[in-house]
Design an enzyme around this catalytic site. Sequence first.
Site, PDB file in Angstrom:
ATOM      1  N   GLU A 298     -10.396   7.674  -6.460  1.00 46.18           N
ATOM      2  CA  GLU A 298     -10.114   9.005  -7.003  1.00 46.18           C
ATOM      3  C   GLU A 298      -9.156   9.775  -6.103  1.00 46.18           C
ATOM      4  OE1 GLU A 298     -10.625  10.626  -9.847  1.00 46.18           O
ATOM      5  OE2 GLU A 298     -11.308   8.640 -10.444  1.00 46.18           O
TER       6      GLU A 298
ATOM      7  N   ASP B 278      26.364   5.775  -5.855  1.00 50.40           N
ATOM      8  CA  ASP B 278      25.175   5.520  -6.669  1.00 50.40           C
ATOM      9  C   ASP B 278      24.828   6.716  -7.540  1.00 50.40           C
ATOM     10  OD1 ASP B 278      24.530   2.992  -5.920  1.00 50.40           O
ATOM     11  OD2 ASP B 278      23.176   3.583  -4.312  1.00 50.40           O
TER      12      ASP B 278
ATOM     13  N   ARG C 154      17.921   2.260   2.158  1.00 54.93           N
ATOM     14  CA  ARG C 154      19.297   1.958   1.745  1.00 54.93           C
ATOM     15  C   ARG C 154      20.274   3.089   2.046  1.00 54.93           C
ATOM     16  NH1 ARG C 154      21.107   3.067  -3.014  1.00 54.93           N
ATOM     17  NH2 ARG C 154      22.011   1.039  -3.518  1.00 54.93           N
TER      18      ARG C 154
HETATM   19  N1  SAM Z   1      -7.547  11.509  -8.987  1.00 54.00           N
HETATM   20  C1  SAM Z   1      -6.201  11.650  -8.508  1.00 54.00           C
HETATM   21  C2  SAM Z   1      -5.502  12.793  -9.219  1.00 54.00           C
HETATM   22  O1  SAM Z   1      -5.788  13.000 -10.392  1.00 54.00           O
HETATM   23  O2  SAM Z   1      -4.640  13.447  -8.629  1.00 54.00           O
HETATM   24  C3  SAM Z   1      -5.419  10.365  -8.718  1.00 54.00           C
HETATM   25  C4  SAM Z   1      -5.878   9.265  -7.850  1.00 54.00           C
HETATM   26  S1  SAM Z   1      -4.958   7.779  -8.092  1.00 54.00           S
HETATM   27  C5  SAM Z   1      -5.978   6.918  -9.216  1.00 54.00           C
HETATM   28  C6  SAM Z   1      -5.187   6.895  -6.597  1.00 54.00           C
HETATM   29  C7  SAM Z   1      -4.051   7.021  -5.602  1.00 54.00           C
HETATM   30  O3  SAM Z   1      -2.866   6.479  -6.156  1.00 54.00           O
HETATM   31  C8  SAM Z   1      -3.679   8.412  -5.175  1.00 54.00           C
HETATM   32  O4  SAM Z   1      -4.513   8.901  -4.145  1.00 54.00           O
HETATM   33  C9  SAM Z   1      -2.250   8.245  -4.719  1.00 54.00           C
HETATM   34  O5  SAM Z   1      -2.160   7.821  -3.371  1.00 54.00           O
HETATM   35  C10 SAM Z   1      -1.736   7.118  -5.618  1.00 54.00           C
HETATM   36  N2  SAM Z   1      -0.902   7.602  -6.737  1.00 54.00           N
HETATM   37  C11 SAM Z   1      -1.220   7.548  -8.044  1.00 54.00           C
HETATM   38  N3  SAM Z   1      -0.242   8.022  -8.809  1.00 54.00           N
HETATM   39  C12 SAM Z   1       0.745   8.406  -7.969  1.00 54.00           C
HETATM   40  C13 SAM Z   1       2.023   8.994  -8.168  1.00 54.00           C
HETATM   41  N4  SAM Z   1       2.483   9.310  -9.372  1.00 54.00           N
HETATM   42  N5  SAM Z   1       2.774   9.248  -7.077  1.00 54.00           N
HETATM   43  C14 SAM Z   1       2.329   8.951  -5.833  1.00 54.00           C
HETATM   44  N6  SAM Z   1       1.102   8.410  -5.587  1.00 54.00           N
HETATM   45  C15 SAM Z   1       0.336   8.134  -6.643  1.00 54.00           C
END
Ligand code: SAM
Length: 273
Positions: A142, A195, A180
């Site tokens: 989560e 780019d 990059r």
């Molecule tokens: N419950 C959280 C929320 O709703 O904000 C989402 C948790 S997600 C299932 C698990 C982890 O995936 C996060 O803690 C983050 O590190 C990563 N993550 C998921 N989506 C992401 C995104 N769009 N950008 C960056 N990190 C992401």
Amino acid sequence: MQFEVFTLLPEIFPPYLESSILKRASERGLINVRVHNIRDYTHDKHHTTDDTPYGGGGGMVMKPEPVFEAIETVLGLSSLTTENTESTEKIKTASVDSVPSVVNSSSIPIILLTPQGRVFDQRIAQELSQHPRIVLLCGRYEGIDERIREHLVTDEISIGDYVLTGGELPALILIDAIARLLPEVLGDPTGAQDDSHAMGLLEYPHYTRPPEFRGWKAPDILLSGDHAKIEKWRREQSLLRTFNKRPDMLEKAELTKKDLKFLEGIKVEKLES
Ligand code: SAM
């Protein structure tokens, strides 16, 4: 440039980092990616890194102790406590919630990958490429205990408005986009300049041999050897593409008088057709 990655799944990183441009950059000492397993900083028999959320609800939450200890150890920071973060807490209380709080003494950005962060783009990649060392913290489940975000993390970055299962792919995306931009990482030193997004426009189209494929010809101008004309054609194609695909970008792009005149021409043509 040094990347310090903190994750529960270190095995995700080598296959990508040990391929192609990033592999060569690493071999040539232009980047150094160190992947740290947060689990190595647990002290109980089961190496517990997560626990159920206070207040109930599904899913698990990443515990604060191993994350703090891992990052503090690797960066050589003294343990952060309520005492030594008190003054900065006051700043944070006064600030907008989404603004990252600088709560530790390190000048190294400690970036949490989270769908709640500022959305990553080329400008942020440029900004981060100026640092000699950055920390990337990957969440799972989560997410992380909020105290990590409040008192350890200095920046929060999202790779887009969708939710993934973990921060590992976002971390790799940041490493790739930043690497990059570093001097000598790309074979062609001007490679990143044209780019898409680098100059606020989408890049012009590319063609390679053969000159004709299934009856589709590469534009004659690209085979003409006339560099001035090729440059003009590429700029116009860049403007045309951006106008057609991402007109919102034109509002912020740095445009010359010639560019504006060309765009006016496109608009008139569009109205007439
Ligand atoms: N419950 C959280 C929320 O709703 O904000 C989402 C948790 S997600 C299932 C698990 C982890 O995936 C996060 O803690 C983050 O590190 C990563 N993550 C998921 N989506 C992401 C995104 N769009 N950008 C960056 N990190 C992401």
